[in-house]
Design a protein around this motif. Structure first.
Motif, mmCIF file in Angstrom:
data_model
loop_
_atom_site.group_PDB
_atom_site.id
_atom_site.type_symbol
_atom_site.label_atom_id
_atom_site.label_comp_id
_atom_site.label_asym_id
_atom_site.label_seq_id
_atom_site.Cartn_x
_atom_site.Cartn_y
_atom_site.Cartn_z
ATOM 1 N N GLN A 35 0.828 -1.217 0.000
ATOM 2 C CA GLN A 35 0.000 0.000 0.000
ATOM 3 C C GLN A 35 0.857 1.259 0.000
ATOM 4 O OE1 GLN A 35 -3.085 -0.019 3.018
ATOM 5 N NE2 GLN A 35 -3.514 -2.182 2.692
ATOM 6 N N VAL A 36 1.947 1.248 0.769
ATOM 7 C CA VAL A 36 2.856 2.400 0.789
ATOM 8 C C VAL A 36 3.456 2.613 -0.592
ATOM 9 C CG1 VAL A 36 5.103 3.208 1.644
ATOM 10 C CG2 VAL A 36 3.413 2.296 3.240
ATOM 11 N N LEU A 37 3.905 1.536 -1.236
ATOM 12 C CA LEU A 37 4.508 1.630 -2.563
ATOM 13 C C LEU A 37 3.506 2.150 -3.590
ATOM 14 C CD1 LEU A 37 6.535 -1.703 -2.508
ATOM 15 C CD2 LEU A 37 7.508 0.592 -2.671
ATOM 16 N N GLN A 38 2.300 1.608 -3.568
ATOM 17 C CA GLN A 38 1.281 2.041 -4.527
ATOM 18 C C GLN A 38 0.917 3.512 -4.316
ATOM 19 O OE1 GLN A 38 -1.786 -0.881 -3.769
ATOM 20 N NE2 GLN A 38 -1.073 -2.239 -5.392
ATOM 21 N N THR A 39 0.750 3.902 -3.060
ATOM 22 C CA THR A 39 0.402 5.296 -2.756
ATOM 23 C C THR A 39 1.504 6.243 -3.198
ATOM 24 O OG1 THR A 39 -0.935 4.619 -0.849
ATOM 25 C CG2 THR A 39 -0.173 6.907 -0.905
ATOM 26 N N ALA A 40 2.754 5.883 -2.901
ATOM 27 C CA ALA A 40 3.882 6.734 -3.255
ATOM 28 C C ALA A 40 4.011 6.885 -4.766
ATOM 29 C CB ALA A 40 5.170 6.156 -2.667
ATOM 30 N N LEU A 41 3.861 5.786 -5.496
ATOM 31 C CA LEU A 41 3.985 5.849 -6.955
ATOM 32 C C LEU A 41 2.846 6.668 -7.572
ATOM 33 C CD1 LEU A 41 5.156 2.204 -7.780
ATOM 34 C CD2 LEU A 41 6.515 4.301 -7.814
ATOM 35 N N LYS A 42 1.642 6.480 -7.060
ATOM 36 C CA LYS A 42 0.507 7.241 -7.588
ATOM 37 C C LYS A 42 0.638 8.730 -7.273
ATOM 38 C CE LYS A 42 -2.768 3.375 -7.450
ATOM 39 N NZ LYS A 42 -3.932 2.774 -6.741
ATOM 40 N N SER A 43 1.362 9.029 -6.173
ATOM 41 C CA SER A 43 1.562 10.431 -5.800
ATOM 42 C C SER A 43 2.685 11.072 -6.608
ATOM 43 C CB SER A 43 1.891 10.538 -4.305
ATOM 44 O OG SER A 43 0.848 10.001 -3.524
ATOM 45 N N GLY A 44 3.398 10.263 -7.389
ATOM 46 C CA GLY A 44 4.471 10.788 -8.215
ATOM 47 C C GLY A 44 5.749 11.079 -7.460
#
Length: 301
Positions: A35-44
């Protein structure tokens, strides 16, 4: 192929050492990391770090990202951290599908990478560089990666970097000379070992996905001992579980005993060995001597 598959009615080896995303289970530490990885990537975000002890599942998470998010991102994966600056540029170019002359300068290769990243950005195709075993990167290589993370347009980062590493990576990033890279890491997660209930769930989940449909394979005592011996580290759980299933098969048994776990633990270098009965007798005798001495001292006063 494990020799015990037919004995237990298994379709595949449930406790192999090669990270297998087909056996992935969304236990809390790994689910939170994803979840941290997905959130960080989506946040750019530009730099993301996932650290954890040896065997806690960092490479599995890396492959999980590669398998499940490749439709949304262009991934470049560097599993070998022992690279020079020039080799990092060449490896990244290769991962991006660029044809680069072997005699080309590092600056020329970097220019090609930059133009390609701009082209991918115009196509709404974010690029993510995944680096495994990042604690082994040299300071020079880390500086090269930091500079790669600086590639950007006025609106967005052209390259996202995810560092997967052991706790030594955290220690290195805490140093003064790497403070510029440390300040660029906006999201991070520290993988922990599995807790007792998670270990039981992990073992059962893998057995079930591998085709096991029999009764409880581990007694409560044998599972407790395996949990303690493995310290909740998935790789050690796999090693020990594989060995006890081999012992079970060799003895024609259908359930893992405490004795089998003890044998597997004795054969595994990094496993926590149970205190022997002799040790407990020595400790008990020492305690008795201490109590007797204290009693004698109080009477002599």
């Amino acid at each position: 192929m494990a020799v015990y598959l037919e004995h237990f009615g298994l379709s595949q080896a449930p406790f192999g050492l090669t990270p297998n995303t087909g056996l992935y289970q969304a236990l809390l530490p790994h689910d939170e990391a994803i979840q941290v990885l997905q959130t960080a990537l989506k946040s750019g975000e530009g730099f993301i770090k996932v650290s954890g002890e040896v065997g806690t599942g960092k490479t599995l998470l890396c492959r999980k990202l590669l398998n499940e998010m490749s439709d949304d991102y262009q991934f470049a994966y560097l599993p070998n951290p022992c690279l020079s600056a020039e080799q990092i540029h060449a490896a990244l170019a290769s991962e991006l599908g660029l044809q680069v002359d072997a005699a080309a300068s590092s600056h020329s290769v970097l220019e090609s990478i930059h133009h390609h990243l701009i082209d991918l950005a115009s196509k709404q195709r974010p690029v993510v560089l995944l680096i495994d075993e990042a604690q082994a990167l040299s300071d020079e290589a880390l500086e090269v990666i930091r500079l790669l993370g600086n590639l950007e347009t006025e609106q967005r980062k052209l390259l996202h970097v995810v560092l997967f590493g052991q706790p030594e990576l955290d220690e290195r990033l805490a140093s003064q000379q790497l403070r510029q890279l440390r300040q660029r890491i906006t999201f991070s997660y520290r993988l922990r070992a599995l807790e007792k209930d998670e270990v039981a769930s992990y073992i059962q989940h893998r057995l079930h996905l591998s085709g096991y449909r029999g009764g409880p394979l581990f007694t409560a005592a044998s599972l407790k001992m395996l949990t303690r011996a493995s310290r909740g580290i998935p790789r050690l759980i796999n090693i020990l579980a594989h060995k006890v299933l081999m012992l079970c098969y060799g003895q024609g048994a259908q359930q893992v005993s405490v004795k089998m776990v003890k044998q597997a633990v004795a054969d595994t270098e990094d496993a926590v060995r149970p205190q022997s009965q002799t040790t407990w007798l020595v400790l008990a005798a020492s305690a008795c001597v201490a109590v007797a001495a204290a009693a004698w001292w109080s009477l002599s006063l």
